[in-house]
Scaffold this motif. Sequence first.
Motif, PDB file in Angstrom:
ATOM      1  N   PHE A  50       0.831  -1.203   0.000  1.00  0.00           N
ATOM      2  CA  PHE A  50       0.000   0.000   0.000  1.00  0.00           C
ATOM      3  C   PHE A  50       0.870   1.259   0.000  1.00  0.00           C
ATOM      4  O   PHE A  50       0.629   2.192  -0.785  1.00  0.00           O
ATOM      5  N   LEU A  51       1.870   1.313   0.876  1.00  0.00           N
ATOM      6  CA  LEU A  51       2.745   2.487   0.946  1.00  0.00           C
ATOM      7  C   LEU A  51       3.495   2.694  -0.373  1.00  0.00           C
ATOM      8  O   LEU A  51       3.614   3.822  -0.866  1.00  0.00           O
ATOM      9  N   PHE A  52       3.997   1.597  -0.956  1.00  0.00           N
ATOM     10  CA  PHE A  52       4.715   1.692  -2.221  1.00  0.00           C
ATOM     11  C   PHE A  52       3.790   2.228  -3.317  1.00  0.00           C
ATOM     12  O   PHE A  52       4.135   3.165  -4.038  1.00  0.00           O
ATOM     13  N   GLU A  53       2.626   1.604  -3.474  1.00  0.00           N
ATOM     14  CA  GLU A  53       1.702   1.999  -4.542  1.00  0.00           C
ATOM     15  C   GLU A  53       1.258   3.454  -4.368  1.00  0.00           C
ATOM     16  O   GLU A  53       1.123   4.186  -5.354  1.00  0.00           O
ATOM     17  N   THR A  54       1.031   3.871  -3.135  1.00  0.00           N
ATOM     18  CA  THR A  54       0.649   5.257  -2.879  1.00  0.00           C
ATOM     19  C   THR A  54       1.757   6.199  -3.328  1.00  0.00           C
ATOM     20  O   THR A  54       1.503   7.196  -4.016  1.00  0.00           O
ATOM     21  N   GLN A  55       2.992   5.882  -2.962  1.00  0.00           N
ATOM     22  CA  GLN A  55       4.109   6.731  -3.368  1.00  0.00           C
ATOM     23  C   GLN A  55       4.320   6.660  -4.882  1.00  0.00           C
ATOM     24  O   GLN A  55       4.547   7.683  -5.532  1.00  0.00           O
ATOM     25  N   TRP A  56       4.245   5.467  -5.442  1.00  0.00           N
ATOM     26  CA  TRP A  56       4.418   5.278  -6.885  1.00  0.00           C
ATOM     27  C   TRP A  56       3.455   6.183  -7.669  1.00  0.00           C
ATOM     28  O   TRP A  56       3.845   6.815  -8.651  1.00  0.00           O
ATOM     29  N   ASN A  57       2.223   6.240  -7.215  1.00  0.00           N
ATOM     30  CA  ASN A  57       1.210   7.020  -7.922  1.00  0.00           C
ATOM     31  C   ASN A  57       1.400   8.529  -7.795  1.00  0.00           C
ATOM     32  O   ASN A  57       0.753   9.288  -8.512  1.00  0.00           O
TER      33      ASN A  57
END
Length: 181
Positions: free
Chosen positions: A153-160
């Motif tokens: 979740f943290l990765f995808e949030t930052q990725w976006n």
Amino acid sequence: KNAEALERVLPELRSLQGAKYRKPRVRFFEGLSGIDRLLDDCLTATEPICCYMNDESILKYAPKIDVEHQKKCEKHGVQKKIIFLEKEGFKSPDAPFYPEWIQAKIIETPRKEPFQTIIQIYNGKISYMTILSEREMIGVIIDDKYAYELHRFLFETQWNTISSMQRSSGASLPKPSQTPE
């Protein structure tokens, strides 16, 4: 003696009875061969691997493993989404330069070297590799659904929130066909 041992472990065994949550499985890896085994674990990924990377240490201390890992990923069809740290040659990029199986983005950092650990998030696991020198290499894989979900979740949030990575003044990782010197 056996009765005493049983009494010591019985509370822990009872706490596991009917528990919906199991303890995470944690594996440790040391040295160059350990890092190689840790990297091989991700070859079974059934989803894109999310990765935070400051690639300088692996390129400096384990370049052959890095090139071999890239070849294995390509052979096994492994997909990666990598967030790199901004550094010389990676500022204001303007054209993609990684193979199709890698999507990459850059984050800016005010610190010169904010971390030496590479994180990979895949298949319900999180792996950490810290490479400080040719003799100081350690890795950990944590197999835990809940820790995985948080990291993903943290990765995808930052990725976006990061714009797409593009090429700048000639900086890149070695391609799988390149042999490090």
